[in-house]
Design an enzyme around this catalytic site. Structure first.
Site, short mmCIF file in Angstrom:
data_model
loop_
_atom_site.label_atom_id
_atom_site.label_comp_id
_atom_site.label_asym_id
_atom_site.label_seq_id
_atom_site.Cartn_x
_atom_site.Cartn_y
_atom_site.Cartn_z
N ASP A 113 0.82 -1.21 0.00
CA ASP A 113 0.00 0.00 0.00
C ASP A 113 0.85 1.26 0.00
O ASP A 113 0.46 2.29 -0.53
CB ASP A 113 -0.84 0.04 1.30
CG ASP A 113 -2.29 -0.24 1.04
OD1 ASP A 113 -2.57 -1.18 0.28
OD2 ASP A 113 -3.14 0.50 1.61
N GLU A 121 -17.75 7.42 -4.30
CA GLU A 121 -18.56 6.94 -5.43
C GLU A 121 -20.05 7.08 -5.14
O GLU A 121 -20.85 7.32 -6.04
CB GLU A 121 -18.26 5.46 -5.71
CG GLU A 121 -16.85 5.20 -6.19
CD GLU A 121 -16.45 3.72 -6.06
OE1 GLU A 121 -17.32 2.85 -6.23
OE2 GLU A 121 -15.27 3.46 -5.79
N ASN A 136 -14.59 3.80 4.22
CA ASN A 136 -14.55 3.73 5.68
C ASN A 136 -13.19 4.25 6.16
O ASN A 136 -13.10 5.02 7.11
CB ASN A 136 -14.81 2.29 6.10
CG ASN A 136 -15.29 2.25 7.52
OD1 ASN A 136 -15.89 3.20 8.02
ND2 ASN A 136 -15.00 1.15 8.18
N LEU A 146 -12.48 8.03 -0.59
CA LEU A 146 -13.32 8.26 0.58
C LEU A 146 -14.16 7.01 0.84
O LEU A 146 -15.17 6.78 0.17
CB LEU A 146 -14.23 9.48 0.35
CG LEU A 146 -13.53 10.74 -0.18
CD1 LEU A 146 -14.55 11.85 -0.41
CD2 LEU A 146 -12.44 11.20 0.78
N GLY A 197 -16.29 3.96 -1.22
CA GLY A 197 -17.74 3.86 -0.97
C GLY A 197 -18.43 5.22 -0.91
O GLY A 197 -19.47 5.44 -1.54
N ASP A 246 -21.29 4.55 9.28
CA ASP A 246 -21.74 4.35 7.90
C ASP A 246 -22.45 5.61 7.40
O ASP A 246 -23.47 6.02 7.95
CB ASP A 246 -22.67 3.14 7.83
CG ASP A 246 -22.94 2.74 6.37
OD1 ASP A 246 -23.13 3.64 5.53
OD2 ASP A 246 -22.97 1.54 6.10
P1 AMP Z 1 -15.33 1.46 1.43
O1 AMP Z 1 -14.47 1.45 2.65
O2 AMP Z 1 -14.70 2.14 0.26
O3 AMP Z 1 -15.93 0.12 1.09
O4 AMP Z 1 -16.60 2.39 1.79
C1 AMP Z 1 -17.56 1.98 2.73
C2 AMP Z 1 -18.33 3.19 3.23
O5 AMP Z 1 -18.84 3.94 2.13
C3 AMP Z 1 -19.56 2.80 4.02
O6 AMP Z 1 -19.25 2.67 5.39
C4 AMP Z 1 -20.46 3.98 3.81
O7 AMP Z 1 -20.15 4.95 4.78
C5 AMP Z 1 -20.08 4.56 2.48
N1 AMP Z 1 -21.05 4.32 1.39
C6 AMP Z 1 -21.17 3.24 0.61
N2 AMP Z 1 -22.17 3.40 -0.30
C7 AMP Z 1 -22.68 4.64 -0.09
C8 AMP Z 1 -23.74 5.41 -0.69
N3 AMP Z 1 -24.46 4.94 -1.71
N4 AMP Z 1 -23.98 6.64 -0.19
C9 AMP Z 1 -23.24 7.12 0.83
N5 AMP Z 1 -22.25 6.46 1.43
C10 AMP Z 1 -21.95 5.22 0.99
#
Ligand code: AMP
Length: 520
Positions: A61, A247, A124, A122, A244, A196
């Protein structure tokens, strides 16, 4: 089999084919990422057990950020803490930042190596990265993934004295402190309901004040970093959202970009709120007036790890098949400051006798040191009598060391010779006049010159990046050495004065090709 390994420390600055010895050595990095690295090593061992014939490759990473300049990767602590204990900023999410940036370059049909981008991962965990000419020049995560942005459960940037204060006044143990900063803070700690963002956004609709504050703080921190990275790179052409939240949340993207019109960032509100691209896709969400292209690029770290794995195995196979590298030592030359001039500038600086006069051949055939010298006049001071190297070129170019840049008051970027776009300018004074260059001052990227026959011998291609081992009182490895091939060249490696001084290297010493670590 490609494996993600979170921390590569100072040693693993590119992917490696993992051997038993490397696996042992990697254990030393466990203390830098106690939650991740031991598990990553376990994954490699398990992979070897299940598929003994598959060669394991570790993709780090931290590796994408390993070229951050010292001013970006050092903390303001006494230098010994960096030297003796490796306390520095490493950065994380490398494969994600690298993937979305490459994908954006492909989408915009521009050379990756020519762009200035900010990538916002952006999720978790969240981090943001400034990518200048294909390299990470700064990123928000540091020694660990706790620094930088406000995240799902991590606090991000924090005055370190808060920790001392809490320890003194609340008597928090180390474990309790770790839990507080990494698992109870961020969106979760401020909102009081969840880490979340989907749940937080739903609660915000109902007007929960703490929840609104959590979103505001999250977006404010990202905006602040975008401004900082714009300043660091002097310009920005692409802003990328991924992860998450990046996007998924149109609201977060809109809040971050609000008020950034002065930086050339303006969103197309309709595009921003309609439809997210699939994995492998890209969507432009800036409007036509926006000088900065704003994109959503769904991340694909697995694809990036697969790509790095294939490339690394390719280089390793090459290295395995060419075992005779040691038979051809590479002579080293330390390059002192010098100036190349265009013919027009020769005439302006030296007047009526417009031809440069040779005072001696250089090691590269056809090149010569000239009788003529110029003074370099910077905004702070001047450097006198800098030698011109001939023959004249299409564009004038001034190559100085970082120390000389400091004396002159110019921050010259490290670049390969000839890549002069958006480099600082300088005034030159010759015997007959002055020339003010609007660009052209660089610190030369360490490189080796090869004739095609040498390239064939080593199995190298033009613009490969290689590692060179230099034998001296102590053996030193130089990574990131650029390969230049031309029938006009004679085999040697050029190091800048500062670098050579720091490593106690002198012209006449020799180096050996150790590995190829990047190929376009
Ligand atoms: P990741 O660590 O990239 O998998 O992102 C996960 C985080 O993205 C989740 O804990 C949510 O806070 C956020 N997330 C995922 N989908 C959405 C969405 N459609 N709208 C807003 N936040 C989202």
């Amino acid at each position: 089999m490609g494996h993600r390994v979170v921390h590569g420390g100072d040693k693993y600055i590119q992917p490696v084919v993992v051997t038993g010895k490397i696996l042992e050595e990697m254990a030393k990095l466990d203390q830098l990422a106690p939650l991740h690295n031991p598990v990553n090593r376990m994954g490699i061992k398990e992979g070897l057990r299940l598929l003994p014939e598959a060669r394991p490759v570790a993709v780090f990473d931290t590796a994408f950020h390993s070229k951050m300049p010292p001013q970006a990767h050092l903390y303001g602590l006494p230098f010994e803490y960096y030297q003796d204990h490796g306390i520095r900023r490493y950065g994380f999410h490398g494969p994600s930042h690298n993937y979305v940036a490459l994908k954006a370059a492909e989408f915009l049909k521009k050379p990756f190596s020519d762009m200035k981008m900010v990538t916002c991962h952006l999720g978790n965990g969240a981090s943001i990265c400034a990518i200048d000419h294909g390299r990470s020049v700064d990123t928000s995560m540091g020694f660990t993934p706790t620094e930088g942005l406000v995240m799902g459960t991590r606090c991000g940037d924090l005055d370190p004295s808060v920790i001392l204060y809490l320890q003194r006044n609340q008597g928090l143990s180390l474990d309790a402190m770790d839990d507080l900063l990494n698992r109870q803070s961020g969106l979760k700690g401020i909102s009081g309901i969840s880490n979340d963002l989907r749940e937080i956004e739903a609660a915000a609709e109902k007007g929960d004040r703490r929840v609104l504050l959590a979103i505001q703080l999250f977006c404010y921190r990202v905006k602040k970093y975008i401004g900082a990275y714009g300043a660091v790179m002097s310009r920005l052409d692409t802003l990328i959202f991924t992860g998450g939240i990046g996007e998924g949340s149109a609201g977060v993207r809109a809040r971050i970009c609000q008020g950034l019109g002065y930086m050339g960032i303006s969103l197309d509100e309709v595009q921003n709120k309609t439809g997210t691209p699939e994995r492998g896709g890209v969507k432009k969400i800036s409007d036509e007036a926006s000088a900065v292209k704003v994109l959503i690029v769904p991340t694909d770290e697995e694809r990036m790890i697969a790509r790095e794995t294939i490339r690394t195995l390719g280089f390793q196979n090459l290295a395995d098949s060419i075992r005779h590298w040691e038979e051809r030592p590479i002579p080293i030359e330390v390059s002192a400051h010098h100036v190349h001039l265009s013919q027009a500038d020769v005439e302006q600086l030296f007047g009526t006798s417009p031809e440069l006069t040779s005072r001696g051949e250089l090691s590269q055939p056809g090149q010569f040191a000239c009788q003529e010298v110029v003074d370099l006049i910077g905004p702070k001071a001047a450097v006198a009598r800098v030698r011109i190297l001939g023959p004249a070129r299409a564009e004038s170019q001034v190559e100085i060391s970082i120390t000389e840049g400091f004396k002159l008051g110019i921050d010259a970027p490290v670049r390969p010779s000839g890549q002069l776009e958006r480099t600082p300018g300088i005034t030159l004074e010759g015997s007959a006049g002055k020339v003010s260059l609007s660009k052209g001052v660089i610190c030369s990227l360490r490189h080796i010159h090869l004739a095609p026959e040498d390239a064939l011998f080593f199995g190298l291609r033009d613009k490969d990046l290689v590692r060179i081992r230099v034998e001296g009182q102590r053996a030193l490895i130089f990574g990131d050495v650029l390969v230049r091939i031309s029938p006009e060249f004679k085999l040697n490696m050029h190091l800048d004065t500062d670098e050579a001084n720091a490593a106690e290297i002198k012209t006449g010493m020799i180096g050996f090709l150790e590995a190829i670590h990047d190929r376009k």
